[in-house]
Design a protein around this motif. Structure first.
Motif, short mmCIF file in Angstrom:
data_model
loop_
_atom_site.label_atom_id
_atom_site.label_comp_id
_atom_site.label_asym_id
_atom_site.label_seq_id
_atom_site.Cartn_x
_atom_site.Cartn_y
_atom_site.Cartn_z
N LYS A 118 0.82 -1.21 0.00
CA LYS A 118 0.00 0.00 0.00
C LYS A 118 0.86 1.25 0.00
O LYS A 118 0.58 2.22 -0.71
CB LYS A 118 -0.91 0.02 1.23
CG LYS A 118 -2.28 -0.56 0.96
CD LYS A 118 -3.18 -0.34 2.15
CE LYS A 118 -4.52 -1.02 1.91
NZ LYS A 118 -5.30 -1.14 3.15
N VAL A 119 1.89 1.22 0.82
CA VAL A 119 2.80 2.37 0.88
C VAL A 119 3.44 2.59 -0.48
O VAL A 119 3.52 3.72 -0.97
CB VAL A 119 3.88 2.14 1.97
CG1 VAL A 119 4.94 3.22 1.90
CG2 VAL A 119 3.24 2.10 3.34
N ARG A 146 1.08 4.06 -2.94
CA ARG A 146 0.87 5.49 -2.73
C ARG A 146 2.00 6.29 -3.37
O ARG A 146 1.79 7.33 -3.97
CB ARG A 146 0.75 5.78 -1.24
CG ARG A 146 -0.10 7.00 -0.99
CD ARG A 146 -0.39 7.25 0.49
NE ARG A 146 -0.39 6.06 1.32
CZ ARG A 146 0.24 6.00 2.49
NH1 ARG A 146 0.94 7.02 2.92
NH2 ARG A 146 0.17 4.90 3.22
N LYS A 147 3.18 5.76 -3.22
CA LYS A 147 4.34 6.46 -3.82
C LYS A 147 4.22 6.49 -5.33
O LYS A 147 4.59 7.46 -5.97
CB LYS A 147 5.63 5.72 -3.43
CG LYS A 147 6.21 6.19 -2.12
CD LYS A 147 7.63 5.67 -1.98
CE LYS A 147 7.96 5.33 -0.55
NZ LYS A 147 9.03 4.32 -0.44
N GLN A 201 1.72 6.61 -7.24
CA GLN A 201 0.53 7.22 -7.84
C GLN A 201 0.89 8.21 -8.94
O GLN A 201 1.93 8.84 -8.90
CB GLN A 201 -0.26 7.96 -6.77
CG GLN A 201 -1.16 7.08 -5.94
CD GLN A 201 -1.76 7.87 -4.81
OE1 GLN A 201 -1.15 8.83 -4.34
NE2 GLN A 201 -2.93 7.48 -4.39
N GLU A 232 -3.81 11.26 -9.60
CA GLU A 232 -4.29 10.58 -8.40
C GLU A 232 -3.88 11.35 -7.15
O GLU A 232 -4.66 11.51 -6.22
CB GLU A 232 -3.71 9.17 -8.35
CG GLU A 232 -4.35 8.22 -9.34
CD GLU A 232 -3.61 6.90 -9.45
OE1 GLU A 232 -4.28 5.87 -9.51
OE2 GLU A 232 -2.37 6.90 -9.47
N LYS A 233 -2.65 11.82 -7.20
CA LYS A 233 -2.16 12.58 -6.05
C LYS A 233 -2.95 13.85 -5.86
O LYS A 233 -3.24 14.27 -4.74
CB LYS A 233 -0.67 12.91 -6.22
CG LYS A 233 0.22 11.75 -5.83
CD LYS A 233 1.69 12.11 -5.99
CE LYS A 233 2.57 10.90 -5.69
NZ LYS A 233 3.94 11.08 -6.17
N LEU A 240 -6.29 13.23 -4.23
CA LEU A 240 -6.09 12.99 -2.80
C LEU A 240 -5.86 14.30 -2.07
O LEU A 240 -6.40 14.56 -0.99
CB LEU A 240 -4.87 12.09 -2.63
CG LEU A 240 -4.98 11.06 -1.51
CD1 LEU A 240 -6.04 10.02 -1.87
CD2 LEU A 240 -3.63 10.40 -1.28
N LYS A 241 -5.05 15.14 -2.71
CA LYS A 241 -4.70 16.41 -2.10
C LYS A 241 -5.94 17.28 -1.93
O LYS A 241 -6.13 17.93 -0.90
CB LYS A 241 -3.68 17.13 -2.98
CG LYS A 241 -2.81 18.12 -2.24
CD LYS A 241 -1.73 18.68 -3.15
CE LYS A 241 -1.12 19.92 -2.55
NZ LYS A 241 -0.17 20.55 -3.48
N ASN A 291 -8.04 16.08 0.84
CA ASN A 291 -7.43 16.52 2.10
C ASN A 291 -7.75 17.98 2.39
O ASN A 291 -8.09 18.34 3.52
CB ASN A 291 -5.92 16.36 2.03
CG ASN A 291 -5.48 15.06 2.64
OD1 ASN A 291 -6.13 14.56 3.56
ND2 ASN A 291 -4.40 14.51 2.14
#
Length: 741
Positions: free
Chosen positions: A286-287, A290-291, A293, A297-298, A301-302, A305
């Motif tokens: 998963k980590v 995430r890296k 992405q 996608e990032k 997510l941003k 947030n």
DNA sequence: AACCGTACTTAGTAACCTGTGA
DNA sequence: TCACAGGTTACTAAGTACGGTT
């Protein structure tokens, strides 16, 4: 973790800080590093203290503050803001504040304009709302730029971006609440209106996918949801040293079993037989995912947030929108106590709205709890600053949601803190005389108090509240020192009456220091350790309560920790004075600033684990320096060549003249770059195990730094980043170049 | 005076972000 | 363009301080 181990042997870093190496001196880097490694050497300054020789050179921070006071510079100028927090001689803290609000000089500066000001603030609040929208669009534009046009960025683009930045800055300046120009509230009132949306809760637990399994004793076991969640907590930490520690494992297993069903509990009886491999692998994947992405996608997510921040990250306090520091409820997980914490590994439980107390105005809209839930309580207490609180299950301590450091509530308190410290400056001589006398008192308590105070003042030790045994790691401060934490040496390394300290302080950071002390202190210490075992309290008749009570009788608002603030700030001011020259160039000035900062960090024992990549990055930098040197010498030969050529061709050959000039410029540029890198290397080397941030953020009166910047023509951005500038906005706004701490 | 509860500051580390140089 | 070093921010533990109670 395990930092105390790292510290072994060489102990606490001690910056010898004798006359600083010339920056151009290439060995400067090495010398700086050695100073740190050599560490635990007896301080030179301390010798001085005892033989009373004032000397110009030594700037070892350790002992400087104590004697400096007597020798110190010009008296404090009565600054306009001086009196703002001026305390009355009598009365307690709370009362004092009230008194000030009634009659403090702050009125004179703030009140005449207050009516118009209030109006202005309302306007500003309006603007703020507007701004939020514009800000968003601004951000977007900025974000899109590099993606779409990066390759063909024209001058206009760059110029446009610059303008945008300036405009944004101005807008921000416009909307900032200049609370420091307003009157203070009466008594313990912290706000008149407070509205917010409550805390944000972490997401619910997502069950494992069907292809990820937990194994016990080699057999696949499907865990209940509760047990599974807690299993995952452990699995996620498998790479961490924590999970190898006995205490951690035992605590974990005990708490995990509590979450299991009866059947699970019967089956799973040994942590060593648990195989979390697949859970761990899933987590790592998963980590990685995430890296890996994509940008899009990032971005999604941003934005998500940002939405949460927009909703929960701000509150309305007395007409002003303020940022909340920690608006998220702490998610469940395994407790990571520092040092040898007896409770490490215990399960930190999930907090429900039913555990949370909300604090806001009566008139305010009450935050809506998550659907299907209700708050534990809603209260309206304007004598406290928190917006929400809950009790944590490990130590039953209360956790709070509070405002960001750049808020009025925090800023005003911070300002007050430094004003109290400045007040100590004016009476520190008397207080030192007083405890000097007390060292000879007939009363044991008084003498213990005097010695403790001597340590707190001279070494900037923390007060050392007593703590419950077995509840946390065994750490101490001044008042809780035990006999085993000091060793008395009549003679050591050419010094007399040396006290060797070796103990774990806050966060289990080791404090190691050998300090020559005055004879009276030494004799007293010998007396205090008489007939005691290693585990006995050094100051058996003393505690922080008594100490602080005494201190508050000497000066209103004075407590043990004020000495830390005072000595830190005064050290910075002195060091800056000594180290910087107006004629230095900017990198040199900044190195000096960092060194002054470092002196304070060493005084306060602010350590850090050397960065994992330290050696590597140091080597990289060195390689760059070497490359630059080579380039420089090449440039120099080329220059020589060109000059020679120019000479033979005569001055009529303008082309050649131009070439010479160009070569000259190249050499100069090269030299500058080299210097900058060398300075950087020195700075970094000296900073290996020292953390500057804590002192910068918590102990150094920002006005000292602001005044220094003004005097030295250094832009404030060079020493404070954005959030630091926000936090210290009050100081940046009000400080003139003649500020004296 | 011992003890407890509360509120707030101080602290180091880990995660995250960004600018830069290969 | 991409990796990655180094700076920044988030996180939350661990202190200080102090008032009230027993």
């Amino acid at each position: 973790m395990g930092r105390e181990k790292d510290a072994k042997g060489d102990g606490k870093a001690k910056h010898k800080a004798t006359k600083l190496k010339k920056l151009s001196d290439n060995e400067g880097a090495v010398a700086g590093g050695d100073a740190i490694k050599n560490s635990a050497k007896t301080t030179k300054a301390a010798e001085r203290t005892e033989n009373g020789k004032p000397h110009k050179k030594a700037k070892t921070p350790k002992t400087e503050p104590l004697e400096s006071a007597s020798s110190t510079r010009e008296p404090v100028k009565p600054e306009p803001e001086d009196g703002v927090f001026a305390a009355k001689k009598t009365g307690l803290k709370r009362k004092r504040i009230k008194d000030e609000a009634m009659e403090g000089p702050s009125r004179s500066s703030a009140s005449p304009a207050s009516k118009t000001k209030n109006k202005r603030h309302e306007e500003e609040a309006q603007k703020m709302k507007l701004k939020k929208r514009t800000e968003k669009t601004v951000k977007k534009e900025e974000g899109e730029h590099p993606v779409s046009k990066k390759t063909k960025r024209t001058k206009e683009d760059i110029e446009g971006a610059r303008q945008l930045k300036i405009k944004k800055k101005e807008e921000e300046e416009q909307s900032r609440w200049r609370w420091w120009e307003e009157e203070k509230y009466e008594d313990g009132v912290k706000w008149r209106f407070l509205e917010h949306n409550g805390p944000s809760f972490p997401p619910e637990y997502q069950p494992l996918p069907n292809n990820v399994h937990f194994f016990y004793n080699g057999k696949k076991v499907k865990l209940s949801l509760a047990a599974e969640e807690v299993a995952l907590f452990f699995a996620q930490m498998l790479d961490h040293e924590y999970t190898t520690k006995k205490v951690f494992r035992e605590n974990y297993f005990k708490d995990w079993r509590k979450e299991m069903t009866h059947e699970e509990r019967l089956l799973i009886t040994d942590l060593d037989k648990c195989d979390f491999g697949e859970l761990h692998a899933m987590h790592k994947a998963k980590v990685e995912a995430r890296k890996g992405q994509t940008k899009e996608e990032k971005l999604v997510l941003k934005e998500a947030n940002q939405k949460v921040v927009d909703e929960y990250g701000y509150c309305l306090l007395d007409h002003h929108k303020e940022r909340i520091g920690n608006f998220k409820i702490e998610p469940p997980g395994l407790f990571r106590g520092r040092g040898e914490h007896p409770k490490q590994g215990m399960l930190k439980k999930r907090i429900q709205p039913e555990d949370v107390i909300i604090n806001c105005s009566k008139e305010a809209r009450i935050p809506v709890p998550p659907t299907g839930h209700r708050w534990k309580e809603v209260r309206h207490d304007n004598t406290v600053t928190w917006l929400a609180s809950w009790t944590e299950n490990i130590q039953s301590a209360i956790k709070y949601i509070m405002l960001n450091a750049n808020s009025k509530l925090k800023g005003e308190k911070d300002w007050e803190k430094y004003e109290i410290a400045r007040k100590l400056k004016s009476c520190v001589d008397d207080i030192r005389n007083q405890y000097g006398q007390d060292l000879k008192s007939r009363q044991m308590v008084t003498r213990q108090r005097a010695v403790a105070l001597y340590f707190i003042d001279k070494l900037a030790l923390r007060a050392g509240n007593e703590k419950e045994e077995g509840e946390s790691a065994d750490t101490v401060g001044c008042c809780s020192l035990r006999v085993e934490h000091i060793t008395l040496h009549e003679k050591l390394e050419g010094n007399e009456c040396v006290v060797e300290f070796d103990f774990l302080g806050k966060d289990s950071i080791r404090y190691y220091n050998k300090v020559p002390v005055i004879k009276k202190v030494f004799k007293n210490l010998q007396l205090f350790v008489e007939n005691k075992g290693p585990g006995d309290d050094l100051f058996d008749r003393l505690n922080t309560g008594m100490l602080n009570k005494h201190l508050s009788s000497l000066m209103a608002g004075l407590t043990a920790k004020v000495f830390r603030t005072y000595n830190a700030s005064i050290t910075l001011q002195q060091q800056l004075k000594q180290l910087t020259n107006k004629s230095d160039n900017e990198p040199e000035k900044l190195l000096s600033y960092n060194r002054a900062n470092r002196a304070v960090a060493i005084l306060c024992n602010h350590q850090r684990a050397p960065p994992k990549t330290f050696d590597q990055s140091m080597a990289n930098l060195q390689a760059k320096i070497d490359a630059r040197k080579e380039a420089l010498s090449l440039g120099e030969t080329e220059l020589k060549q060109a000059k020679k050529e120019a000479k033979t061709r005569g001055s009529s050959d303008t082309k050649q003249q131009i070439l010479v000039e160009r070569k000259k410029a190249a050499v100069k540029r090269c030299e500058e770059q080299l210097l900058k890198m060398e300075v950087q290397a020195t700075d970094r080397e000296e900073n290996k195990q020292i953390a500057l941030g804590t002192s910068k953020l918590n102990y150094l009166d920002p006005r000292i730094s602001v005044a220094w910047c003004k005097n030295m023509d250094v832009p404030i951005e060079k020493i404070y980043n954005k959030s630091q500038r926000d936090k210290f906005a009050w100081a940046i706004d009000m400080t003139e170049d003649d500020f004296e701490f």
